[in-house]
Design a protein around this motif. Structure first.
Motif, PDB file in Angstrom:
ATOM      1  N   ARG A 181       0.836  -1.190   0.000  1.00 48.93           N
ATOM      2  CA  ARG A 181       0.000   0.000   0.000  1.00 48.93           C
ATOM      3  C   ARG A 181       0.883   1.257   0.000  1.00 48.93           C
ATOM      4  O   ARG A 181       1.798   1.386   0.824  1.00 48.93           O
ATOM      5  N   VAL A 182       0.600   2.142  -0.927  1.00 47.04           N
ATOM      6  CA  VAL A 182       1.336   3.402  -1.030  1.00 47.04           C
ATOM      7  C   VAL A 182       0.553   4.482  -0.284  1.00 47.04           C
ATOM      8  O   VAL A 182      -0.669   4.559  -0.381  1.00 47.04           O
ATOM      9  N   LYS A 183       1.238   5.314   0.467  1.00 46.85           N
ATOM     10  CA  LYS A 183       0.569   6.338   1.273  1.00 46.85           C
ATOM     11  C   LYS A 183      -0.125   7.386   0.414  1.00 46.85           C
ATOM     12  O   LYS A 183      -1.198   7.874   0.760  1.00 46.85           O
ATOM     13  N   GLU A 184       0.495   7.753  -0.703  1.00 46.29           N
ATOM     14  CA  GLU A 184      -0.070   8.780  -1.563  1.00 46.29           C
ATOM     15  C   GLU A 184      -0.285   8.217  -2.972  1.00 46.29           C
ATOM     16  O   GLU A 184       0.623   7.636  -3.565  1.00 46.29           O
ATOM     17  N   GLY A 185      -1.512   8.406  -3.498  1.00 43.12           N
ATOM     18  CA  GLY A 185      -1.855   7.867  -4.802  1.00 43.12           C
ATOM     19  C   GLY A 185      -0.957   8.344  -5.923  1.00 43.12           C
ATOM     20  O   GLY A 185      -0.621   7.590  -6.840  1.00 43.12           O
ATOM     21  N   GLU A 186      -0.539   9.605  -5.867  1.00 44.16           N
ATOM     22  CA  GLU A 186       0.321  10.147  -6.924  1.00 44.16           C
ATOM     23  C   GLU A 186       1.683   9.454  -6.947  1.00 44.16           C
ATOM     24  O   GLU A 186       2.299   9.320  -8.011  1.00 44.16           O
ATOM     25  N   MET A 187       2.143   9.024  -5.780  1.00 44.31           N
ATOM     26  CA  MET A 187       3.438   8.354  -5.708  1.00 44.31           C
ATOM     27  C   MET A 187       3.403   7.000  -6.408  1.00 44.31           C
ATOM     28  O   MET A 187       4.409   6.560  -6.986  1.00 44.31           O
ATOM     29  N   LEU A 188       2.263   6.328  -6.392  1.00 44.75           N
ATOM     30  CA  LEU A 188       2.141   5.008  -7.010  1.00 44.75           C
ATOM     31  C   LEU A 188       2.499   5.074  -8.493  1.00 44.75           C
ATOM     32  O   LEU A 188       3.296   4.269  -8.984  1.00 44.75           O
ATOM     33  N   ALA A 189       1.916   6.005  -9.220  1.00 43.50           N
ATOM     34  CA  ALA A 189       2.210   6.147 -10.645  1.00 43.50           C
ATOM     35  C   ALA A 189       3.677   6.484 -10.881  1.00 43.50           C
ATOM     36  O   ALA A 189       4.297   6.002 -11.836  1.00 43.50           O
ATOM     37  N   LYS A 190       4.242   7.309 -10.000  1.00 51.12           N
ATOM     38  CA  LYS A 190       5.656   7.679 -10.141  1.00 51.12           C
ATOM     39  C   LYS A 190       6.566   6.468  -9.951  1.00 51.12           C
ATOM     40  O   LYS A 190       7.563   6.309 -10.665  1.00 51.12           O
ATOM     41  N   ILE A 191       6.228   5.602  -8.979  1.00 51.88           N
ATOM     42  CA  ILE A 191       7.048   4.412  -8.735  1.00 51.88           C
ATOM     43  C   ILE A 191       7.008   3.478  -9.939  1.00 51.88           C
ATOM     44  O   ILE A 191       8.046   2.976 -10.387  1.00 51.88           O
ATOM     45  N   ILE A 192       5.812   3.259 -10.479  1.00 48.35           N
ATOM     46  CA  ILE A 192       5.671   2.356 -11.625  1.00 48.35           C
ATOM     47  C   ILE A 192       6.446   2.877 -12.830  1.00 48.35           C
ATOM     48  O   ILE A 192       7.130   2.120 -13.527  1.00 48.35           O
ATOM     49  N   LYS A 193       6.374   4.194 -13.066  1.00 44.73           N
ATOM     50  CA  LYS A 193       7.087   4.800 -14.195  1.00 44.73           C
ATOM     51  C   LYS A 193       8.596   4.728 -13.992  1.00 44.73           C
ATOM     52  O   LYS A 193       9.341   4.379 -14.917  1.00 44.73           O
ATOM     53  N   ALA A 194       9.049   5.023 -12.786  1.00 49.57           N
ATOM     54  CA  ALA A 194      10.487   4.984 -12.497  1.00 49.57           C
ATOM     55  C   ALA A 194      11.021   3.558 -12.577  1.00 49.57           C
ATOM     56  O   ALA A 194      12.131   3.325 -13.066  1.00 49.57           O
ATOM     57  N   ALA A 195      10.224   2.595 -12.113  1.00 53.53           N
ATOM     58  CA  ALA A 195      10.628   1.192 -12.170  1.00 53.53           C
ATOM     59  C   ALA A 195      10.800   0.745 -13.621  1.00 53.53           C
ATOM     60  O   ALA A 195      11.777   0.074 -13.968  1.00 53.53           O
TER      61      ALA A 195
END
Length: 391
Positions: free
Chosen positions: A335-349
């Protein structure tokens, strides 16, 4: 050029990443620029034995050289053998109907329940209770069964008879004289990799059996050793009336399955032109054989333990971004604390060469091939660390 073709001629129902993957081996993918990626998605839980598994490739080639399709009007040898393999792996005598997808399997399960609820001289029982945050498919009935109201926009009117419970504790209070079945996922995949509590599921199964109400378990994502045992139902210690399978069963070819001990459907009640043809059942038979060996040899258990340990370490190192780990077996999420961070992690990965998924409730989802190696796991988490360092 390919992106232009896609955007011009393919319906825009997906938010595409336009990386052009051209081949895969094991749990590693390669694009047209010869960049490699560790695959922690397995095509959303489909490529259960990895990409281009040599035994699966051989099974497909051998069957394609003989016959692809003849229709269900005739005996299909690999279909009969696959049905037996499913029954053997499940550990109880069950019969299987083969469809083309998870949504189709769930539609068939709904039909079985509706016919079961038709008893001469009694009120028609047709209502099916599902859970909020559930996902059961994109066809009209399966979509209405899905307990995510945001997915219902535009597509009504829907078939009557589906009600959504806020949680498992609310189900019993929603049962009435017209209730015929309860349909649940033991781990809600699209709903955020949320695993139901074992004791509550067992209590629900006992209560439903006493009241002659069917328990349907949607194992489209949890089945075929994804959560440890052949089905999550076995891991939970329950025997549902109907189980649906799909995703990992075919290892990449489209297949769905309705598995039941009920003797309800007769000739003409249900059917499928493509379902269970030679190609898909010959392939799935090999996939089940490979995974059964991995299970009995304990190699699947060792892989699951190793992946879980690496995931837990990754989570603990980045608790400034994450809330908790969820899921079971090789169906995991953070679970990610902030929804915006989720998309950033997937893109960076993706930029660092590792594929991960999004699931509801702000969840970073992991569905690696069940045959992934420790070396691929190590490399994948190494790249995830590199991705997190860029945020």
């Amino acid at each position: 050029m390919l992106q232009e073709l896609d955007q011009t001629y393919v319906m825009p129902t997906y938010v595409r990443n336009y990386t052009n993957f051209v081949k895969g081996k094991g749990s590693t993918l390669f694009d047209d620029q010869d960049n490699d990626y560790i695959d922690f998605t397995s095509g959303i839980g489909v490529v259960s034995v990895g990409h281009s598994h040599p035994e699966v490739v051989e099974a497909i080639q051998e069957q394609a050289a003989k016959m692809l399709h003849i229709s269900n009007l005739y005996l299909i040898e690999p279909q009969a053998k696959l049905a037996k393999a499913i029954s053997d792996n499940y550990g109880t005598l069950v019969k299987t109907f083969f469809a083309n997808s998870g949504a189709e399997a769930n539609e068939g399960a709904i039909k079985i329940a509706r016919k079961f609820g038709e008893v001469a001289g009694q009120p028609k029982r047709y209502k099916i209770i599902t859970l909020e945050h559930s996902f059961h498919g994109r066809t009209i009935s399966a979509l209405k069964a899905t307990g995510q109201t945001s997915m219902h926009n535009y597509f009504g009117p829907f078939p009557d008879g589906f009600v959504h419970a806020a949680d498992i504790d609310a189900i019993e209070g929603m049962i009435d004289d017209h209730t015929v079945a309860v349909m649940i996922e033991l781990v809600q995949g699209e709903g955020g990799v949320e695993a139901l509590k074992k004791a509550k599921v067992q209590a629900l199964a006992t209560m439903l059996k006493k009241r002659n109400i069917l328990l349907i378990v949607d194992e489209v994502q949890t089945g075929v050793y994804r959560t440890g045992a052949f089905t999550a139902s076995q891991a939970y210690g329950i025997e549902p009336d109907i189980i649906t399978l799909a995703k990992g069963l075919g290892g990449g070819v489209p297949i769905g399955a309705i598995v039941t001990h009920l003797d309800v459907l007769q000739a003409g009640d249900h059917g499928s032109t493509f379902g269970g043809n030679y190609l898909v059942t010959a392939t799935a038979l090999k996939v089940v054989e490979i995974l059964e060996k991995a299970y009995t040899s304990k190699s699947l258990e060792l892989t699951t333990t190793y992946f879980t340990q690496k995931l837990q370490g990754f989570y603990e190192k980045h608790q400034d971004h994450f809330q908790k780990c969820v899921g079971i077996g090789m169906m995991r999420g953070i679970r990610v604390k902030e929804g915006e961070m989720l998309a950033k992690i997937i893109k960076a990965a993706h930029a660092k060469g590792v594929l991960v998924l999004k699931a509801g409730r702000n969840t970073l989802r992991f569905l690696p091939p069940l045959t992934i190696t420790n070396e691929e796991i190590d490399e994948g988490f190494k790249r995830l660390e590199e991705a997190m360092a860029t945020l």
